[in-house]
Scaffold this motif. Sequence first.
Motif, mmCIF file in Angstrom:
data_model
loop_
_atom_site.group_PDB
_atom_site.id
_atom_site.type_symbol
_atom_site.label_atom_id
_atom_site.label_comp_id
_atom_site.label_asym_id
_atom_site.label_seq_id
_atom_site.Cartn_x
_atom_site.Cartn_y
_atom_site.Cartn_z
ATOM 1 N N PRO A 13 0.839 -1.197 0.000
ATOM 2 C CA PRO A 13 0.000 0.000 0.000
ATOM 3 C C PRO A 13 0.877 1.252 0.000
ATOM 4 C CG PRO A 13 -0.572 -1.462 1.833
ATOM 5 C CD PRO A 13 0.672 -1.993 1.215
ATOM 6 N N ALA A 14 0.395 2.295 -0.644
ATOM 7 C CA ALA A 14 1.201 3.497 -0.770
ATOM 8 C C ALA A 14 0.844 4.561 0.258
ATOM 9 C CB ALA A 14 1.058 4.069 -2.185
ATOM 10 N N SER A 15 -0.232 4.346 0.998
ATOM 11 C CA SER A 15 -0.583 5.341 1.999
ATOM 12 C C SER A 15 -1.247 4.662 3.185
ATOM 13 C CB SER A 15 -1.546 6.369 1.404
ATOM 14 O OG SER A 15 -2.776 5.727 1.133
ATOM 15 N N ARG A 16 -1.307 5.413 4.268
ATOM 16 C CA ARG A 16 -1.963 4.926 5.476
ATOM 17 C C ARG A 16 -3.394 4.499 5.178
ATOM 18 N NH1 ARG A 16 0.457 9.213 9.499
ATOM 19 N NH2 ARG A 16 2.310 8.660 8.323
ATOM 20 N N ALA A 76 -3.745 1.195 3.266
ATOM 21 C CA ALA A 76 -3.482 0.060 4.139
ATOM 22 C C ALA A 76 -4.708 -0.249 4.978
ATOM 23 C CB ALA A 76 -2.285 0.367 5.036
ATOM 24 N N ARG A 77 -5.323 0.823 5.511
ATOM 25 C CA ARG A 77 -6.473 0.635 6.394
ATOM 26 C C ARG A 77 -7.677 0.088 5.619
ATOM 27 N NH1 ARG A 77 -6.607 5.845 9.532
ATOM 28 N NH2 ARG A 77 -4.527 5.252 10.195
ATOM 29 N N ARG A 121 -7.259 -3.533 4.707
ATOM 30 C CA ARG A 121 -7.494 -4.404 5.840
ATOM 31 C C ARG A 121 -8.992 -4.586 6.072
ATOM 32 N NH1 ARG A 121 -4.190 -5.660 9.804
ATOM 33 N NH2 ARG A 121 -5.093 -6.408 11.743
ATOM 34 N N THR A 125 0.879 -0.904 11.138
ATOM 35 C CA THR A 125 1.717 -0.881 9.937
ATOM 36 C C THR A 125 3.131 -0.502 10.338
ATOM 37 O OG1 THR A 125 1.221 1.431 9.554
ATOM 38 C CG2 THR A 125 -0.192 -0.161 8.453
ATOM 39 N N ASP A 139 4.787 1.896 9.270
ATOM 40 C CA ASP A 139 4.753 3.336 9.512
ATOM 41 C C ASP A 139 4.398 3.651 10.960
ATOM 42 O OD1 ASP A 139 4.526 6.135 8.496
ATOM 43 O OD2 ASP A 139 2.453 5.853 9.125
ATOM 44 N N ASN A 164 10.370 2.611 0.339
ATOM 45 C CA ASN A 164 9.112 3.195 0.773
ATOM 46 C C ASN A 164 7.944 2.237 0.563
ATOM 47 O OD1 ASN A 164 8.240 5.330 2.130
ATOM 48 N ND2 ASN A 164 8.318 6.788 0.433
ATOM 49 N N GLY A 165 8.125 1.259 -0.321
ATOM 50 C CA GLY A 165 7.053 0.311 -0.612
ATOM 51 C C GLY A 165 6.644 -0.500 0.606
ATOM 52 N N PHE A 223 3.762 1.080 4.471
ATOM 53 C CA PHE A 223 2.397 0.935 4.968
ATOM 54 C C PHE A 223 1.940 -0.512 5.000
ATOM 55 C CE2 PHE A 223 2.842 5.217 3.347
ATOM 56 C CZ PHE A 223 2.526 5.917 4.493
ATOM 57 N N ARG A 224 2.892 -1.409 5.123
ATOM 58 C CA ARG A 224 2.503 -2.809 5.235
ATOM 59 C C ARG A 224 2.309 -3.193 6.691
ATOM 60 N NH1 ARG A 224 5.807 -6.718 1.274
ATOM 61 N NH2 ARG A 224 6.117 -5.292 -0.464
ATOM 62 N N TYR A 225 1.460 -4.181 6.888
ATOM 63 C CA TYR A 225 1.337 -4.780 8.220
ATOM 64 C C TYR A 225 2.389 -5.866 8.354
ATOM 65 C CZ TYR A 225 -3.070 -2.373 8.805
ATOM 66 O OH TYR A 225 -4.008 -1.410 8.950
ATOM 67 N N HIS A 279 2.235 -8.892 9.011
ATOM 68 C CA HIS A 279 1.967 -10.184 8.384
ATOM 69 C C HIS A 279 2.218 -10.161 6.888
ATOM 70 C CE1 HIS A 279 -1.870 -8.969 6.559
ATOM 71 N NE2 HIS A 279 -1.998 -8.214 7.620
ATOM 72 N N GLN A 280 2.436 -8.987 6.326
ATOM 73 C CA GLN A 280 2.743 -8.901 4.903
ATOM 74 C C GLN A 280 4.246 -8.906 4.654
ATOM 75 O OE1 GLN A 280 0.450 -5.284 4.420
ATOM 76 N NE2 GLN A 280 -0.998 -6.317 3.064
#
Lengths: 281, 306, 249
Positions: free
Chosen positions: B18-21, B24-25, B28, C96, C98, C128-129, C132-134, C136-137
């Motif tokens: 994902p490229a932004s917060r 990502a949210r 999910r 995440t 982040d 940067n990729g 925003f991963r969790y 588990h990713q």
Amino acid sequence: MNRETKTLLDVDDLRVTFPTRTGVIEAVRGVSFSLGRERLGIVGESGSGKSQTGRAIMGVTPSQARISANKLAFDGIDLLRISPRERRALRGNRIAMILQDPKYSLDPVMSIGRQIVETLRTHERVSKAEARERALAMLEAVQIRDPKRVFDLHPHEVSGGMGQRAMIAMMLIAGPEMMIADEPTSALDVTVQLDVLGILDKLVSDRGMGLIFISHDLRLVSSFCDRVIVMYAGKVVEQLKASELGNAQHPYTRGLLNCMPKIGADRHPLPVLDRKPEWAA
Amino acid sequence: MSAEVVQSRRDWLLSERPASRMQARLGRAYVAWRRFSANRLAFVGLLIIIALLVIAALAGALAPYSPTFGDLKNSRLLAPSAEHWFGTDDLGRDILSRILYGSRWTLYVVILVAIIAAPIGLLVGTIAGYAGGWTDAILMRITDIVLAFPKLILALAFVAALGPGIENAVLAIAITSWPPYARIARAETLTVRNSDYIKAVQLMGASPFRIVLRHIMPLCISSLIVRVTLDMAGIILTAAGLGFLGLGAQPPLPEWGTMIASGRRFVLDQWWVAGAPGFAILIVSLGFNLLGDGLRDALDPRSGDQ
Amino acid sequence: MTSAIAVDRLEVIFDRFRALKGVSLDVQPGESFGLVGESGSGKSTLLRAIAGLAPVASGSIAVNGKTLGTRRDKAFYREVQMVFQDPYGSLHPRQTVDRLLQEPLAIHGFADGEKRIQQALDEVGLGNGFRFRYSHQLSGGQRQRVAIARALILEPSILLLDEPTSALDASVQAEVLNLLEEVRRRRKLTFLMVSHDLAIITHMCERLMVMQSGEAVENLAASDLVERRVTKDYTRNLLRASDGFVRTA
């Protein structure tokens, strides 16, 4: 054909796939090898399919998985053709498996001795007294110093090394001809690890068993096994004699050997593995 | 919308990078939604609850008659018919209209109880679980004491002290229903408080307050939501029970429990008077239960691929 | 010169079990020091005691010349950070990357969070990729990189490493060890590293202490191990075991 070279297990083009919501995961993609009365090591990193190969041979793959093979034969018996019941009878009786952590494979509410006795009595008709005698003898054979005391202990009351020995005793009590050991010593301390390997080694050579030793540790496998299969992304990339590991041809095998720190080799930074997509092709 | 647009939108949501917060949210949430909607029964539950919300919002437009005034002369205890789908009660009021308006009171009770009881339980449970020692012992003994009384009896005592009425009934139910939430939150907290990721936050120098609020509570919330949803049916029944005993909503308020209470006198001859609101309670309780079950599967933090 | 970490006769007792029995240790600034031993040797306990995660019964710990009390203050955590063994357990499952990296910055009130997060991710080789991963990713190696980034983001001078690669594949282990060496060189960090693997410790550390059941067995230089100049049988056994299996027929 003499006893040494007789083929115990014949695997040809073994495939294990898991259907998931997002598509099919191919865990094992066409693995072929044969096993005689020898120590065969299967080495690979996580996700290489080494454990799934062992499980497929043992017949303990999760039920949603699909297994196919041109040939998967143990001592001439086609393992994919026989009924689940016959498979169960083979398991534990003629084929045994040891897993990484004895804590999860031993029944926590039954004493170690009773578990060994029960295992024996499900496979052979023997009297209770005789079963007990043989269980004690087996515990002694895996170098447990005080078998009578350990016989009455529960799994949580023994150390990891002792638990793994008890597990081996339980697996060997029925006198299997082939054993699959999936990372049997990874959870143990190094010194204990060598003791357990020593026991396993002795049992294999004394009884003429075939052993499949699955591990991530290339160095350990090469010092313990006769022959090594190196797996990567569900495929066999190289098969070679353990003594010739130094002359490995495949870049993956060599990279794997190279990237581990060694005492006395002053390499900073460590060489890293440059994974090539064609290895997985 | 063309198939490609749908496909690319899905790829965007399910992106591994994902490229932004925000993305990502949303991704999910989408995964949770997919798991939830794969469960047919849970979906039925959700539809029932949505229907309840719509009915409550539009009760004024949907109801054919007034919920509080009836034609005493001509339409007392009429059987279900084309004019009065669910019949009429002893005061000549249209039961369908009363049930439609009653959905507002049901929602009112359920939502108020949820927003009072769940946060109390969450707070007590996480603090007790994280602090341990004396704090834990004291908070949990208080919880045990409240838990030891049967819910309805304790609610009765509160209402008796505070006076009958729907607000007091809500308060009484809320006060008696937080202990199970506290227990759940505490149990969750105990499983995570010694994990490395909480230790890592401690090593950042975070205050205990911050750890509980920002790191432990989010982990407890999903199991709490599930539990609250599953409890909704019980809350509705308790509210109806208080209404039935005359300690909840007071007539002429069209609350379902109160309606059953006033209909019980004719239950053998005019079964619809008590039967219709009873059926409404049944459907809504079922809806919440199905929804809760589905949420449990969709929100379970331990499930693998989330 | 004041020691980066000075531990003096430290005792740690968990419910009457003596996990550490009077261990002393001295690590110089900029040094990389290893703790080796098998399970139950107390090596991880010593690390956790320094971090303030284990109950100290007696003895003292000083970091950069300052003796620590039972409660660590915020300034301590800006000096000392830790990387845990299990990359699957040390990242919050609902946050995440982040968010994980932002947390220490928020706690210590850094204003330039955006820039620091970018820098930290670049430093550990995650672009940067990954931001925003969790967790588990991410793969095991990527998780451990995130954990290292999180530890470095407060710019500590001391890094405690608790078997940072034992849960990783050999090839990933090499990458993570290289990364650790690189950040150490660049930031002139002091390392205190725990491992059961002698080869890793000799590779990473200049000096080491061998531990067994809560006590120090011996202090060695890495070169002593390479030349097999060890005095205690226990160390000799460990050394032999790390050579692999030897058939005695």
